[in-house]
Motif scaffolding. Sequence first.
Motif, PDB file in Angstrom:
ATOM      1  N   GLY A 467      -8.537 -10.581 -18.222  1.00 40.68           N
ATOM      2  CA  GLY A 467      -7.600 -10.713 -19.330  1.00 40.68           C
ATOM      3  C   GLY A 467      -6.157 -10.425 -18.950  1.00 40.68           C
ATOM      4  O   GLY A 467      -5.848  -9.901 -17.870  1.00 40.68           O
ATOM      5  N   LEU A 468      -5.255 -10.744 -19.870  1.00 44.64           N
ATOM      6  CA  LEU A 468      -3.820 -10.628 -19.612  1.00 44.64           C
ATOM      7  C   LEU A 468      -3.324  -9.194 -19.403  1.00 44.64           C
ATOM      8  O   LEU A 468      -2.413  -8.973 -18.598  1.00 44.64           O
ATOM      9  N   PRO A 469      -3.856  -8.189 -20.092  1.00 43.53           N
ATOM     10  CA  PRO A 469      -3.375  -6.829 -19.827  1.00 43.53           C
ATOM     11  C   PRO A 469      -3.527  -6.425 -18.363  1.00 43.53           C
ATOM     12  O   PRO A 469      -2.654  -5.750 -17.809  1.00 43.53           O
ATOM     13  N   THR A 470      -4.613  -6.829 -17.728  1.00 45.52           N
ATOM     14  CA  THR A 470      -4.803  -6.499 -16.319  1.00 45.52           C
ATOM     15  C   THR A 470      -3.837  -7.280 -15.447  1.00 45.52           C
ATOM     16  O   THR A 470      -3.311  -6.761 -14.458  1.00 45.52           O
ATOM     17  N   VAL A 471      -3.570  -8.524 -15.798  1.00 45.10           N
ATOM     18  CA  VAL A 471      -2.573  -9.306 -15.051  1.00 45.10           C
ATOM     19  C   VAL A 471      -1.222  -8.616 -15.107  1.00 45.10           C
ATOM     20  O   VAL A 471      -0.535  -8.463 -14.080  1.00 45.10           O
ATOM     21  N   ARG A 472      -0.821  -8.172 -16.277  1.00 43.58           N
ATOM     22  CA  ARG A 472       0.485  -7.512 -16.417  1.00 43.58           C
ATOM     23  C   ARG A 472       0.523  -6.197 -15.634  1.00 43.58           C
ATOM     24  O   ARG A 472       1.548  -5.837 -15.048  1.00 43.58           O
ATOM     25  N   HIS A 473      -0.594  -5.487 -15.631  1.00 44.95           N
ATOM     26  CA  HIS A 473      -0.684  -4.256 -14.845  1.00 44.95           C
ATOM     27  C   HIS A 473      -0.455  -4.557 -13.368  1.00 44.95           C
ATOM     28  O   HIS A 473       0.315  -3.852 -12.693  1.00 44.95           O
ATOM     29  N   ILE A 474      -1.089  -5.588 -12.838  1.00 45.35           N
ATOM     30  CA  ILE A 474      -0.932  -5.950 -11.421  1.00 45.35           C
ATOM     31  C   ILE A 474       0.493  -6.396 -11.145  1.00 45.35           C
ATOM     32  O   ILE A 474       1.080  -6.058 -10.103  1.00 45.35           O
ATOM     33  N   GLN A 475       1.079  -7.130 -12.044  1.00 41.48           N
ATOM     34  CA  GLN A 475       2.458  -7.584 -11.840  1.00 41.48           C
ATOM     35  C   GLN A 475       3.424  -6.404 -11.789  1.00 41.48           C
ATOM     36  O   GLN A 475       4.344  -6.380 -10.976  1.00 41.48           O
ATOM     37  N   ARG A 476       3.200  -5.397 -12.630  1.00 39.20           N
ATOM     38  CA  ARG A 476       4.048  -4.208 -12.574  1.00 39.20           C
ATOM     39  C   ARG A 476       3.836  -3.464 -11.255  1.00 39.20           C
ATOM     40  O   ARG A 476       4.777  -2.943 -10.659  1.00 39.20           O
ATOM     41  N   MET A 477       2.584  -3.414 -10.805  1.00 41.52           N
ATOM     42  CA  MET A 477       2.286  -2.768  -9.532  1.00 41.52           C
ATOM     43  C   MET A 477       3.020  -3.456  -8.381  1.00 41.52           C
ATOM     44  O   MET A 477       3.597  -2.800  -7.506  1.00 41.52           O
ATOM     45  N   ALA A 478       3.010  -4.791  -8.370  1.00 42.01           N
ATOM     46  CA  ALA A 478       3.620  -5.544  -7.275  1.00 42.01           C
ATOM     47  C   ALA A 478       5.136  -5.414  -7.249  1.00 42.01           C
ATOM     48  O   ALA A 478       5.775  -5.708  -6.237  1.00 42.01           O
ATOM     49  N   GLU A 479       5.714  -4.978  -8.362  1.00 40.28           N
ATOM     50  CA  GLU A 479       7.170  -4.794  -8.414  1.00 40.28           C
ATOM     51  C   GLU A 479       7.609  -3.479  -7.793  1.00 40.28           C
ATOM     52  O   GLU A 479       8.805  -3.254  -7.591  1.00 40.28           O
ATOM     53  N   LYS A 480       6.662  -2.583  -7.480  1.00 40.11           N
ATOM     54  CA  LYS A 480       6.996  -1.272  -6.927  1.00 40.11           C
ATOM     55  C   LYS A 480       7.273  -1.389  -5.432  1.00 40.11           C
ATOM     56  O   LYS A 480       6.358  -1.604  -4.640  1.00 40.11           O
ATOM     57  N   PRO A 481       8.522  -1.258  -5.005  1.00 36.42           N
ATOM     58  CA  PRO A 481       8.801  -1.350  -3.567  1.00 36.42           C
ATOM     59  C   PRO A 481       8.399  -0.061  -2.849  1.00 36.42           C
ATOM     60  O   PRO A 481       8.433   1.034  -3.417  1.00 36.42           O
ATOM     61  N   LEU A 482       7.975  -0.199  -1.617  1.00 35.16           N
ATOM     62  CA  LEU A 482       7.635   0.952  -0.794  1.00 35.16           C
ATOM     63  C   LEU A 482       8.774   1.226   0.188  1.00 35.16           C
ATOM     64  O   LEU A 482       9.210   0.326   0.903  1.00 35.16           O
ATOM     65  N   ALA A 483       9.251   2.460   0.198  1.00 34.90           N
ATOM     66  CA  ALA A 483      10.264   2.840   1.181  1.00 34.90           C
ATOM     67  C   ALA A 483       9.592   2.959   2.539  1.00 34.90           C
ATOM     68  O   ALA A 483       8.533   3.569   2.670  1.00 34.90           O
ATOM     69  N   ARG A 484      10.186   2.362   3.568  1.00 36.54           N
ATOM     70  CA  ARG A 484       9.622   2.387   4.909  1.00 36.54           C
ATOM     71  C   ARG A 484      10.712   2.746   5.923  1.00 36.54           C
ATOM     72  O   ARG A 484      11.781   2.128   5.934  1.00 36.54           O
ATOM     73  N   LEU A 485      10.422   3.708   6.760  1.00 37.75           N
ATOM     74  CA  LEU A 485      11.369   4.090   7.804  1.00 37.75           C
ATOM     75  C   LEU A 485      11.121   3.344   9.110  1.00 37.75           C
ATOM     76  O   LEU A 485      12.024   3.252   9.956  1.00 37.75           O
ATOM     77  N   HIS A 486       9.905   2.804   9.290  1.00 39.84           N
ATOM     78  CA  HIS A 486       9.551   2.230  10.583  1.00 39.84           C
ATOM     79  C   HIS A 486       9.244   0.737  10.543  1.00 39.84           C
ATOM     80  O   HIS A 486       8.859   0.169  11.569  1.00 39.84           O
ATOM     81  N   ALA A 487       9.403   0.078   9.402  1.00 37.04           N
ATOM     82  CA  ALA A 487       9.127  -1.355   9.332  1.00 37.04           C
ATOM     83  C   ALA A 487      10.216  -2.133  10.037  1.00 37.04           C
ATOM     84  O   ALA A 487      11.405  -1.829   9.932  1.00 37.04           O
ATOM     85  N   GLU A 488       9.825  -3.172  10.774  1.00 32.99           N
ATOM     86  CA  GLU A 488      10.756  -4.041  11.489  1.00 32.99           C
ATOM     87  C   GLU A 488      10.551  -5.468  11.018  1.00 32.99           C
ATOM     88  O   GLU A 488       9.464  -6.021  11.197  1.00 32.99           O
ATOM     89  N   PRO A 489      11.551  -6.078  10.401  1.00 29.70           N
ATOM     90  CA  PRO A 489      11.402  -7.480   9.981  1.00 29.70           C
ATOM     91  C   PRO A 489      10.993  -8.342  11.166  1.00 29.70           C
ATOM     92  O   PRO A 489      11.554  -8.233  12.261  1.00 29.70           O
ATOM     93  N   TYR A 490      10.004  -9.213  10.949  1.00 27.87           N
ATOM     94  CA  TYR A 490       9.457 -10.007  12.041  1.00 27.87           C
ATOM     95  C   TYR A 490      10.290 -11.255  12.241  1.00 27.87           C
ATOM     96  O   TYR A 490      10.496 -12.040  11.332  1.00 27.87           O
ATOM     97  N   ALA A 491      10.750 -11.457  13.474  1.00 24.57           N
ATOM     98  CA  ALA A 491      11.642 -12.572  13.770  1.00 24.57           C
ATOM     99  C   ALA A 491      10.979 -13.606  14.662  1.00 24.57           C
ATOM    100  O   ALA A 491      11.635 -14.376  15.340  1.00 24.57           O
ATOM    101  N   GLY A 492       9.648 -13.615  14.701  1.00 24.16           N
ATOM    102  CA  GLY A 492       8.956 -14.576  15.541  1.00 24.16           C
ATOM    103  C   GLY A 492       8.314 -13.894  16.732  1.00 24.16           C
ATOM    104  O   GLY A 492       8.741 -12.851  17.176  1.00 24.16           O
TER     105      GLY A 492
END
Length: 501
Positions: A467-492
């Motif tokens: 149902g739609l309430p669960t969809v909205r819950h997941i969409q709110r979850m996906a909007e939460k950014p994670l702070a990362r100190l060690h992530a490196e954008p992949y350039a190939g």
Amino acid sequence: MGHDIALLKPGSQKQLYGNLSDFELTAIEPPLWAALLAAYLRQKGFSVALLDAEAEGWTREQAAAALAEAAPRLAVLVASGTNPSASTMNMLGAGELMARVKELAPGTATMLLGLHPSALPERTLLEEKTDFVCQGEGFHTLPALLAALAAGGEIPEIPGLWRLGADGRPLAGPRPPVFADLGALPRPAWDLLPMGRYRAHNWHCFDDIARRQPYAVIYTSLGCPFRCSFCCISALFGRPGIRYRPIADVVAEIDWLVANHGVRNIKILDEMFALDEQRVVALCRAIAERGHDLNIWAYARVNTVTWPMLEAMKRAGVNWLAYGFETASRRVLAANAKGYDLGQVDAVVAMTRQAGIHICANFIFGLPEDDYDSLQETLARMQDINAEWANIYSVMAYPGSRLHATAVERGWPLPETWDGYSQYSPRCRPLPTDSLTGGQVLAFRDYAFEAYYRNPRYLDMIRRTFGLPTVRHIQRMAEKPLARLHAEPYAGCAGPQGPTP
């Protein structure tokens, strides 16, 4: 003196889960190992206090004060969660907490116990502010130590006990055997815990996202017979293997949880529940006969689950199974001892869905043999399966795993702090692979998470299923950014780089 022993589960939700803790996505799970030990020691006549800093929402200062107020002869911090990844990250702040206990109650002996201390007993003893470290389960070690503390004088050699000698060098007792007869263990001491504060994982309750409490965990076996390279579970037990709990005890505990706490949501903690078809079917039939309204999830394995198991589990209230698919690469799978054929996956997925059971799919990015192509292959397979939930991990070399031993031997970079072993912490630092840095693996993992949970095909399946309430819950979850100190954008992919930071 108040109690003979006080056992405390530490908690650092914000530091371990970052912004996800604000959204209450994470579960708060009852501390099985502490509750088991508390019940066993109480059965032996010891006075026991059982505390849970995570469930109570205590700061370290409040947790230390609660331990001091219990006035135990021995204060034990139990650094064990309810899966292999949850112990090392829960070492966060253990030294500071123990040091504060010493300030508030200088006459109290202290101990660290759990999977991580069992994996690194000497290092734990030398680095943390504790008098003792327990290696192993604790059933043999704690009664002997409590008796020695009560008697006073020199502490004798005790199986599983690590301590410092007069010269400041570590002294270790022999490794104790596992507790063989699980039928001799009493029900975990749930009566000593704030059971109303525990909550299920968000996905566990996708059918009713507002009904995550009450929540409980049970075990029907201890240990695992398999030897996956990235798993550390055997560090607590000493070697791979599995012991089963009497079916009647499991059913009686479920009856007690339902009658006393109105529990519906239950996690079966067994590292490998769907292993022995005859036992699983018998246990699930016994649960189903009780007629409870249950929402259960458990772990399964691609090459052990069968149709009779699935039918019986569904009738018992098992609505979710977590499968360790890990990777879509045959080469990577073979190198990490998962022991199943990728060709089995489609049939198992179809069979599970035919039984009416939802799938929690576990995938790992960054195993040593992974390269950019295999990561992409795994992401594509993950989206093709389109499970109702996917746990998307980057590889962490947890102490006690063969992968950790390899990383130490080869000098690969490991997290600088224990919270760096948390998948969602800002300090999360996965291992490098033969051709990718740890930062690239982490960036790909976060990209895969977003790609999966924002996928219109996935969201449409969730809408039709829950149902739609669960969809909205997941969409709110996906909007939460994670702070990362060690992530490196992949350039190939520029070719093999070796295990660089």
